[in-house]
Write a protein that holds these residues in place. Structure first.
Motif, PDB file in Angstrom:
ATOM      1  N   TYR A 217       1.532 -17.241  34.258  1.00 22.23           N
ATOM      2  CA  TYR A 217       0.909 -15.937  34.259  1.00 22.23           C
ATOM      3  C   TYR A 217       0.625 -15.413  35.552  1.00 22.23           C
ATOM      4  O   TYR A 217       0.363 -16.170  36.454  1.00 22.23           O
ATOM      5  CB  TYR A 217      -0.408 -16.037  33.580  1.00 22.23           C
ATOM      6  CG  TYR A 217      -0.421 -16.644  32.010  1.00 22.23           C
ATOM      7  CD1 TYR A 217       0.136 -16.014  30.911  1.00 22.23           C
ATOM      8  CD2 TYR A 217      -1.010 -18.146  31.638  1.00 22.23           C
ATOM      9  CE1 TYR A 217       0.402 -16.681  29.820  1.00 22.23           C
ATOM     10  CE2 TYR A 217      -0.760 -18.683  30.446  1.00 22.23           C
ATOM     11  CZ  TYR A 217      -0.269 -17.990  29.478  1.00 22.23           C
ATOM     12  OH  TYR A 217       0.040 -18.625  28.347  1.00 22.23           O
ATOM     13  N   GLU A 218       0.777 -14.154  35.432  1.00 21.90           N
ATOM     14  CA  GLU A 218       0.651 -13.475  36.654  1.00 21.90           C
ATOM     15  C   GLU A 218      -0.638 -13.796  37.497  1.00 21.90           C
ATOM     16  O   GLU A 218      -0.582 -13.882  38.891  1.00 21.90           O
ATOM     17  CB  GLU A 218       1.011 -11.847  36.530  1.00 21.90           C
ATOM     18  CG  GLU A 218       0.814 -10.998  37.835  1.00 21.90           C
ATOM     19  CD  GLU A 218       1.367  -9.698  37.763  1.00 21.90           C
ATOM     20  OE1 GLU A 218       1.798  -8.981  38.407  1.00 21.90           O
ATOM     21  OE2 GLU A 218       1.147  -9.070  36.671  1.00 21.90           O
ATOM     22  N   HIS A 219      -1.945 -13.605  36.831  1.00 24.49           N
ATOM     23  CA  HIS A 219      -2.895 -13.943  37.633  1.00 24.49           C
ATOM     24  C   HIS A 219      -3.171 -15.619  38.005  1.00 24.49           C
ATOM     25  O   HIS A 219      -3.694 -15.489  39.025  1.00 24.49           O
ATOM     26  CB  HIS A 219      -4.416 -13.549  36.600  1.00 24.49           C
ATOM     27  CG  HIS A 219      -4.483 -14.340  35.716  1.00 24.49           C
ATOM     28  ND1 HIS A 219      -3.856 -14.442  34.322  1.00 24.49           N
ATOM     29  CD2 HIS A 219      -5.527 -15.463  35.507  1.00 24.49           C
ATOM     30  CE1 HIS A 219      -4.313 -15.446  33.788  1.00 24.49           C
ATOM     31  NE2 HIS A 219      -5.086 -16.093  34.233  1.00 24.49           N
ATOM     32  N   SER A 220      -2.433 -16.345  37.400  1.00 26.06           N
ATOM     33  CA  SER A 220      -2.415 -17.674  37.732  1.00 26.06           C
ATOM     34  C   SER A 220      -1.623 -17.824  38.788  1.00 26.06           C
ATOM     35  O   SER A 220      -1.907 -18.517  39.780  1.00 26.06           O
ATOM     36  CB  SER A 220      -2.086 -18.454  36.493  1.00 26.06           C
ATOM     37  OG  SER A 220      -3.185 -18.371  35.377  1.00 26.06           O
ATOM     38  N   ALA A 221      -0.490 -17.183  38.806  1.00 25.08           N
ATOM     39  CA  ALA A 221       0.244 -17.210  40.026  1.00 25.08           C
ATOM     40  C   ALA A 221      -0.223 -16.518  41.144  1.00 25.08           C
ATOM     41  O   ALA A 221      -0.182 -17.222  42.385  1.00 25.08           O
ATOM     42  CB  ALA A 221       1.521 -16.352  39.875  1.00 25.08           C
ATOM     43  N   TYR A 222      -1.075 -15.645  41.315  1.00 26.65           N
ATOM     44  CA  TYR A 222      -1.630 -15.002  42.312  1.00 26.65           C
ATOM     45  C   TYR A 222      -2.675 -15.904  42.827  1.00 26.65           C
ATOM     46  O   TYR A 222      -2.947 -16.202  44.072  1.00 26.65           O
ATOM     47  CB  TYR A 222      -2.110 -13.748  41.808  1.00 26.65           C
ATOM     48  CG  TYR A 222      -3.014 -12.956  42.977  1.00 26.65           C
ATOM     49  CD1 TYR A 222      -2.772 -12.745  44.305  1.00 26.65           C
ATOM     50  CD2 TYR A 222      -4.426 -12.582  42.973  1.00 26.65           C
ATOM     51  CE1 TYR A 222      -3.061 -12.072  45.342  1.00 26.65           C
ATOM     52  CE2 TYR A 222      -5.149 -11.929  44.086  1.00 26.65           C
ATOM     53  CZ  TYR A 222      -4.458 -11.587  45.169  1.00 26.65           C
ATOM     54  OH  TYR A 222      -5.176 -11.110  46.303  1.00 26.65           O
TER      55      TYR A 222
END
Length: 346
Positions: A217-222
């Protein structure tokens, strides 16, 4: 053996071993008011802060359990673990698993996101997997994947790490991404080839060492980048593949994955889950032991303060949360004014 059978067969072997691995907070003091929340691991950053806010405001103790969403669904149904609120990384899990088996009446879609391709500077092809001449400066600027990204992932020795698709939406979304990639690029046998490079990750595995890439997920990657800015990287996927655009749901739904059901008396032996825009959903379970406190928790989660927390940690809150017209009548009265009814919530 068919590549898909190999990966799903491995997932089946690990099913019982991985189930029950989630950690819960310490039990509440005897006699203390409480609410029991089972949620996707991708919600941990947001929910941990909301839970602190909720307890400070109400004095209600929160029993928190983070797990793969499908794993959590089985634990609170077939496993008979007490639960008030179930929050999944895929709202489809409520509609396809919990509702038909009689454990939920409604699903509230409250957050949204996208899948990205994460990697490490030590990963194979790290220097070419993202499009050239685009700076990596998240969250403001994230490069797209290179035009031949799917080909790079199928090169010899490249491993795509991921979770068990029978336990966790991020795992089965990798499979759905492989299917969507074959449809878009029209490369013969691309799906099978990508699945052949997929490996189930285990505790202690390290991106860039034990495997090269991961769909997450994008927020997890960030968040992972903030923890390791020197070597953690990620690239955005095309909307047709990254499950990032609700307007493409009809296209996404052309592919699906079949997983084992809940293994309860009234559940199906297997369930087919279609691909959809990445959205998180939740429900208060039927027969919740602390229903009144569960309603209060959702009032906090959907409040301005709760949304600010979600906005800062991810996933992005949907304001207001949405629910189908069919489900609206089954919501607790105190929640109906906090949501927006829609014809198709996803």
């Amino acid at each position: 053996m068919h590549a898909r059978q190999e990966i799903l067969g491995s997932a089946a072997v690990l099913l019982s071993a991985v189930s029950g691995s989630a950690a819960a907070q310490s039990a509440c003091p005897p006699g203390a008011p409480q609410v029991i929340v089972y949620h996707a691991g991708s919600l941990t950053a947001a929910f941990s802060q909301v839970e602190k806010l909720f307890t400070a405001q109400t004095g209600v103790c929160v029993v928190d359990v983070a797990a793969g969403s499908v794993d959590a669904a089985r634990r609170v149904t077939a496993g008979k673990e007490p639960c008030d609120i179930y929050a999944s990384a895929d709202a489809e899990d409520i509609d396809a698993l919990l509702k038909p088996a009689g454990y939920a009446d409604y699903s509230i879609t409250f957050a949204q996101g996208a899948m990205v391709l994460a990697y490490n500077t030590a990963s194979k092809n790290a220097s070419t997997i993202a499009a050239p001449n685009v700076a990596f400066n998240p969250p403001a600027q994230v490069p797209p994947v290179a035009s031949d990204w799917y080909s790079q992932l199928t090169q010899s020795g490249v491993l795509i790490g991921g979770s068990n698709p029978f336990l966790d939406p991020s795992g089965y979304r990798s499979d759905l991404i492989f299917q969507l990639a074959e449809r878009r690029y029209q490369v013969p046998n691309l799906y099978n080839t990508l699945v052949g490079h997929y490996t189930l990750t285990r505790t202690g595995d390290v991106l860039g060492k034990n495997f090269d890439y991961q769909f997450t997920y994008e927020h997890s990657a960030y968040a992972a980048y903030l923890a390791n800015p020197q070597s953690y990287r990620y690239a955005s996927l095309p909307p047709e593949i990254g499950l990032s655009d609700s307007n493409l749901n009809r296209r996404y739904r052309q592919v699906s994955i079949e997983i084992p059901g809940l293994h309860t008396e009234h559940s199906q032996a297997s369930v087919r889950l279609p691909a959809t825009r990445v959205v998180w959903g939740l429900t208060i379970l039927k027969g919740a032991p602390n229903e009144a406190n569960a309603v209060k928790f959702l009032q906090t989660l959907f409040s301005d303060e709760g949304r600010k927390i979600q906005q800062s940690t991810g996933p992005t809150p949907i304001v207001p949360p949405v629910v189908s017209y069919a489900d609206l009548r089954d919501l607790q009265p105190a929640l109906r004014g906090l949501v927006r009814p829609v014809r198709d919530e996803r």
